[in-house]
Design an enzyme around this catalytic site. Structure first.
Site, PDB file in Angstrom:
ATOM      1  N   LYS A  11      39.639  42.928  31.227  1.00 38.43           N
ATOM      2  CA  LYS A  11      38.248  43.340  31.073  1.00 38.43           C
ATOM      3  C   LYS A  11      37.974  43.931  29.679  1.00 38.43           C
ATOM      4  O   LYS A  11      38.911  44.263  28.933  1.00 38.43           O
ATOM      5  CB  LYS A  11      37.908  44.346  32.180  1.00 38.43           C
ATOM      6  CG  LYS A  11      37.927  43.734  33.590  1.00 38.43           C
ATOM      7  CD  LYS A  11      37.486  44.745  34.636  1.00 38.43           C
ATOM      8  CE  LYS A  11      37.474  44.148  36.036  1.00 38.43           C
ATOM      9  NZ  LYS A  11      36.984  45.115  37.053  1.00 38.43           N
ATOM     10  N   TYR A  51      30.147  37.876  39.952  1.00 34.81           N
ATOM     11  CA  TYR A  51      30.153  39.056  40.822  1.00 34.81           C
ATOM     12  C   TYR A  51      29.040  39.005  41.871  1.00 34.81           C
ATOM     13  O   TYR A  51      28.682  40.052  42.429  1.00 34.81           O
ATOM     14  CB  TYR A  51      30.047  40.325  39.990  1.00 34.81           C
ATOM     15  CG  TYR A  51      31.376  40.804  39.409  1.00 34.81           C
ATOM     16  CD1 TYR A  51      32.467  41.074  40.244  1.00 34.81           C
ATOM     17  CD2 TYR A  51      31.540  41.002  38.052  1.00 34.81           C
ATOM     18  CE1 TYR A  51      33.675  41.522  39.735  1.00 34.81           C
ATOM     19  CE2 TYR A  51      32.747  41.450  37.525  1.00 34.81           C
ATOM     20  CZ  TYR A  51      33.813  41.713  38.374  1.00 34.81           C
ATOM     21  OH  TYR A  51      35.004  42.160  37.872  1.00 34.81           O
ATOM     22  N   ASN A 114      38.143  49.371  34.624  1.00 34.74           N
ATOM     23  CA  ASN A 114      39.497  49.472  35.189  1.00 34.74           C
ATOM     24  C   ASN A 114      40.418  48.326  34.753  1.00 34.74           C
ATOM     25  O   ASN A 114      41.358  47.969  35.446  1.00 34.74           O
ATOM     26  CB  ASN A 114      39.436  49.626  36.709  1.00 34.74           C
ATOM     27  CG  ASN A 114      38.739  48.467  37.378  1.00 34.74           C
ATOM     28  OD1 ASN A 114      38.373  47.495  36.717  1.00 34.74           O
ATOM     29  ND2 ASN A 114      38.558  48.540  38.687  1.00 34.74           N
ATOM     30  N   HIS A 117      40.658  42.390  36.519  1.00 38.21           N
ATOM     31  CA  HIS A 117      40.186  41.810  37.784  1.00 38.21           C
ATOM     32  C   HIS A 117      41.298  40.932  38.344  1.00 38.21           C
ATOM     33  O   HIS A 117      42.028  40.303  37.585  1.00 38.21           O
ATOM     34  CB  HIS A 117      38.948  40.928  37.550  1.00 38.21           C
ATOM     35  CG  HIS A 117      38.646  40.042  38.728  1.00 38.21           C
ATOM     36  ND1 HIS A 117      37.895  40.480  39.792  1.00 38.21           N
ATOM     37  CD2 HIS A 117      39.041  38.776  39.037  1.00 38.21           C
ATOM     38  CE1 HIS A 117      37.835  39.506  40.705  1.00 38.21           C
ATOM     39  NE2 HIS A 117      38.519  38.467  40.267  1.00 38.21           N
ATOM     40  N   GLU A 128      37.270  31.185  41.956  1.00 33.84           N
ATOM     41  CA  GLU A 128      37.171  31.880  40.668  1.00 33.84           C
ATOM     42  C   GLU A 128      37.828  31.066  39.550  1.00 33.84           C
ATOM     43  O   GLU A 128      37.316  31.030  38.420  1.00 33.84           O
ATOM     44  CB  GLU A 128      37.798  33.272  40.795  1.00 33.84           C
ATOM     45  CG  GLU A 128      36.977  34.180  41.708  1.00 33.84           C
ATOM     46  CD  GLU A 128      37.607  35.536  42.002  1.00 33.84           C
ATOM     47  OE1 GLU A 128      36.971  36.319  42.734  1.00 33.84           O
ATOM     48  OE2 GLU A 128      38.731  35.818  41.507  1.00 33.84           O
TER      49      GLU A 128
HETATM   50  P1  ADP Z   1      38.654  45.238  42.816  1.00 39.75           P
HETATM   51  O1  ADP Z   1      38.374  44.883  41.350  1.00 39.75           O
HETATM   52  O2  ADP Z   1      39.786  46.212  42.930  1.00 39.75           O
HETATM   53  O3  ADP Z   1      38.821  44.022  43.691  1.00 39.75           O
HETATM   54  P2  ADP Z   1      35.982  45.534  43.954  1.00 39.75           P
HETATM   55  O4  ADP Z   1      36.029  44.062  44.206  1.00 39.75           O
HETATM   56  O5  ADP Z   1      35.627  46.440  45.096  1.00 39.75           O
HETATM   57  O6  ADP Z   1      37.354  46.055  43.335  1.00 39.75           O
HETATM   58  O7  ADP Z   1      34.923  45.859  42.808  1.00 39.75           O
HETATM   59  C1  ADP Z   1      34.775  44.968  41.709  1.00 39.75           C
HETATM   60  C2  ADP Z   1      34.669  45.794  40.450  1.00 39.75           C
HETATM   61  O8  ADP Z   1      33.473  46.568  40.487  1.00 39.75           O
HETATM   62  C3  ADP Z   1      35.781  46.828  40.241  1.00 39.75           C
HETATM   63  O9  ADP Z   1      36.960  46.294  39.691  1.00 39.75           O
HETATM   64  C4  ADP Z   1      35.108  47.795  39.281  1.00 39.75           C
HETATM   65  O10 ADP Z   1      35.083  47.295  37.945  1.00 39.75           O
HETATM   66  C5  ADP Z   1      33.679  47.816  39.817  1.00 39.75           C
HETATM   67  N1  ADP Z   1      33.476  48.893  40.791  1.00 39.75           N
HETATM   68  C6  ADP Z   1      33.973  48.967  42.068  1.00 39.75           C
HETATM   69  N2  ADP Z   1      33.580  50.083  42.681  1.00 39.75           N
HETATM   70  C7  ADP Z   1      32.795  50.756  41.792  1.00 39.75           C
HETATM   71  C8  ADP Z   1      32.070  51.993  41.816  1.00 39.75           C
HETATM   72  N3  ADP Z   1      32.060  52.772  42.903  1.00 39.75           N
HETATM   73  N4  ADP Z   1      31.380  52.356  40.707  1.00 39.75           N
HETATM   74  C9  ADP Z   1      31.361  51.578  39.592  1.00 39.75           C
HETATM   75  N5  ADP Z   1      32.021  50.382  39.507  1.00 39.75           N
HETATM   76  C10 ADP Z   1      32.733  49.982  40.583  1.00 39.75           C
HETATM   77 MG    MG Z   2      37.419  42.542  44.141  1.00 39.65          MG
END
Ligand code: ADP
Ligand code: MG
Length: 140
Positions: A11, A51, A114, A117, A128
């Protein structure tokens, strides 16, 4: 265990800090092979489409803005049980919850920024991968 594929994104928070190599090394050390990779600037339309599953969530707009805030590296990873292997080395979504030795523990700035992905199922991995790659760009 079968050799499968998953889809990964390094990212913008990670590319901005020049961590492409460091993240990729952790993926490789976890037993994953990079069989396709390209650095791209996502468009808003691409980020919204990618997304779309999260479009009702309160953070959707911010997440899209973050994902287009700089270049990303999209990758296809191959390995035994690749989806789970990648999720394990990524660590929890929120870096505060991520285990030692994971990419997000090492590098993530926040629950949003974070660093990586990773697909959450074989079915989503296929969707994807198809979203960003033609089959002839994947060389195992
Ligand atoms: P993951 O990436 O671990 O699969 P999710 O699919 O739940 O997590 O969420 C997609 C992405 O959205 C996350 O990697 C993060 O960048 C963002 N995200 C998730 N939860 C939050 C939140 N509470 N606030 C802000 N951004 C979030
Ligand atoms: Mg996810």
């Amino acid at each position: 265990m079968a050799v499968t594929r998953t889809f990964s994104i390094i990212k913008p928070d990670a590319t901005r800090r020049n961590l492409t190599g460091a993240v990729t090394k952790m993926l490789e050390d976890a037993g994953l092979r990079v069989v396709a990779s390209k650095r791209i600037q996502m468009t808003k339309e691409q980020a919204e489409g990618f997304y779309a599953v999260h479009k009702e969530r309160p953070f959707f707009g911010e997440l899209v803005d973050f994902m287009i805030s700089g270049p990303v590296v999209v990758q296809v990873l191959e390995g035994e049980d690749a989806v789970k292997r990648n999720r394990d080395v990524m660590g929890a979504t929120n870096p505060a919850d991520a285990a030692d030795g994971t990419i997000r523990k090492a590098f993530a700035e926040s629950i949003e920024a974070n660093s990586v992905h990773g697909s959450d199922s074989d079915e989503n991995a296929r969707i994807e991968i198809d979203f960003f790659f033609d089959e002839d760009e994947i060389v195992g």
